[in-house]
Write an enzyme that holds these catalytic residues in place. Structure first.
Site, short mmCIF file in Angstrom:
data_model
loop_
_atom_site.label_atom_id
_atom_site.label_comp_id
_atom_site.label_asym_id
_atom_site.label_seq_id
_atom_site.Cartn_x
_atom_site.Cartn_y
_atom_site.Cartn_z
N GLU A 205 -23.84 28.26 -5.62
CA GLU A 205 -25.16 27.93 -5.09
C GLU A 205 -25.30 26.47 -4.69
O GLU A 205 -26.40 25.97 -4.48
CB GLU A 205 -26.24 28.34 -6.09
CG GLU A 205 -26.20 29.85 -6.34
CD GLU A 205 -27.28 30.35 -7.26
OE1 GLU A 205 -28.02 29.51 -7.81
OE2 GLU A 205 -27.39 31.57 -7.42
N LYS A 337 -36.56 38.93 -6.05
CA LYS A 337 -35.34 39.06 -5.24
C LYS A 337 -35.45 40.35 -4.45
O LYS A 337 -35.43 41.44 -5.03
CB LYS A 337 -34.10 39.09 -6.13
CG LYS A 337 -33.80 37.79 -6.85
CD LYS A 337 -32.61 37.96 -7.79
CE LYS A 337 -32.19 36.64 -8.42
NZ LYS A 337 -31.13 36.82 -9.44
#
Length: 425
Positions: A205, A337
């Site tokens: 990330e 999400k």
């Protein structure tokens, strides 16, 4: 004119070099929408099914040709001729076609790709940006970023048990300034880690993945970097953690190998409470494992009044799991999400349910991302006030930050930065 005339899917690669699904939707007017589906590394057991081919001769079994075929075949045949502005009806039709509780037949990656591409095509047809089309005229709140600057756990090859160490620049006046503050701390941290003899390679990330074994050492490096960048920890910038503790919950214990600890649920709660007492931590995600409801209750009772306790694996953006959590009085926030539940309609339902229960929402990326910046628009559309989309490196992460800058510019004087309004203390 808003009639769907073509749906086409293809297999593309995500930020980790793994295949994922991309879908194009074309309307009779010529309006067009394209969406690419993200993929997670630490996935909850209760998530909707991401359909993979399992053919070891292609992409080590991770191909998505079956999901692509489902879109180009069964789904396209059903949906061509539908009005793209009928989002709820389109999503419900795909869910009914799938016929399983977890989208396991067609694949959540197939259904979500179509769902988001339809919304984008409809937004273009109505001549609106996606955030305005989905959120209406009230969509104007720019989210505080949770910037993941040290990676551990499943996101990095290092001994750190906790998966993400994040900074939240709440004192910024706008999202542009928040991103600048985060960037300055990120680059300062790189210098500090290098000076300490640590590698400055990055994780999935975009955060650094140094061979630090102690949670407290990682937090100390971040505090020092905030100060050296010219900001005050606990005033200008706060800290947030994603423990992803399901990954190290084994046999009823929290096995933190990097720390050399084996903790009961109660001991794990005490461990997290001690960190919050010593550091300006305002948010903890998945502090307890996805099915450790007793641990979650202990954690909520102990810290819930002053710390945001975010359920990711716990809720998996699923209204049924969220309802269970609300009734049990566990957590006080939901991570959002879109690929955990697998359609835009269900995502918005879950966000609304959390909001009505006075739970906060945090819009989130996955560790396997693409250049698709849809979640930036959805964060503003839902006025959720927080977004989690990685560090200040890797173009798959920066695509979302850059889109937030564009949206803020588009909104002009009506734009609001969530800032300190997200704080529980």
């Amino acid at each position: 004119m808003s009639t769907i005339i073509d749906i086409h899917a293809r297999e593309i690669l995500d930020s980790r070099g793994n295949p994922t699904v991309e879908v194009d939707v074309t309307l009779e007017s010529g309006a067009f929408g394209r969406a690419a589906v993200p993929s997670g590394a630490s996935t909850g057991a209760h998530e909707a099914v991401e359909k993979r081919d399992g053919d070891k001769s292609r992409y080590m079994g991770k191909g998505v040709l079956e999901a692509v075929a489902a879109v180009n075949g069964e789904i396209a045949e059903m949906l061509v001729g539908f009005d793209a502005t009928e989002q709820v009806g389109i999503d419900r039709t795909m869910i009914e076609m799938d016929g399983t509780p977890n989208k396991g037949r067609l694949g959540a990656n197939a259904i979500l790709g179509v769902s988001l591409a339809v919304a984008k095509a409809a937004a273009e047809f109505t001549n609106q940006p996606l955030f305005r089309y989905v959120g209406g005229s009230s969509a104007r709140v720019l989210p505080v970023p949770m910037m993941n600057i040290i990676n551990g756990g499943e996101h990095a090859d290092n001994p750190i048990d906790i998966q993400e160490f994040m900074i939240m620049p709440v004192a910024a006046q706008n999202v542009r300034e928040a991103i600048r503050m985060g960037s300055e701390v990120f680059h300062t941290l790189k210098k500090e880690l290098a000076a300490g003899g640590f590698n400055t390679g990055i994780g999935d990330e975009g955060g650094f993945a140094p061979n630090i074994s102690s949670t407290r050492e990682a937090l100390d490096y971040i505090l020092r970097s905030i100060e050296k960048a010219g900001y005050k920890p606990g005033e200008d910038i706060y800290l947030a953690l994603d423990c992803a503790s399901t990954e190290y919950f084994k046999g009823g214990k929290y096995e933190m190998k990097g720390e050399g600890k084996s903790l009961t649920s109660a001991e794990n709660v005490d461990y997290l409470a001690a960190l919050c007492a010593d550091y300006p931590i305002i948010s903890i995600e998945d502090g307890c494992a996805e099915d450790d409801w007793e641990g979650w209750k202990l954690l909520t009772d102990k810290l819930g009044a002053k710390v945001q306790l975010v359920g990711d694996d716990l809720f998996v953006t699923n209204p049924k799991r969220l309802e269970q959590g609300i009734k049990a009085g566990v957590a006080n926030s939901m991570l959002v999400k879109v690929n955990q539940i697998g359609s835009l309609t269900e995502t918005l339902m879950a966000v609304d349910m959390a909001h009505r229960a006075r739970y906060t929402n945090v819009m989130s990326h996955r560790s396997g991302e693409t250049e698709d910046a849809t979640i930036a628009d959805l964060a503003v559309a839902t006025n959720c006030g927080q977004i989690k989309t990685g560090s200040l490196s890797r173009s798959d992460r920066l695509a979302k930050y850059n889109q937030l800058i564009r949206i803020e510019e588009m909104l002009g004087e009506v734009a609001e930065y969530a800032g300190r309004s997200i704080l529980k203390v």
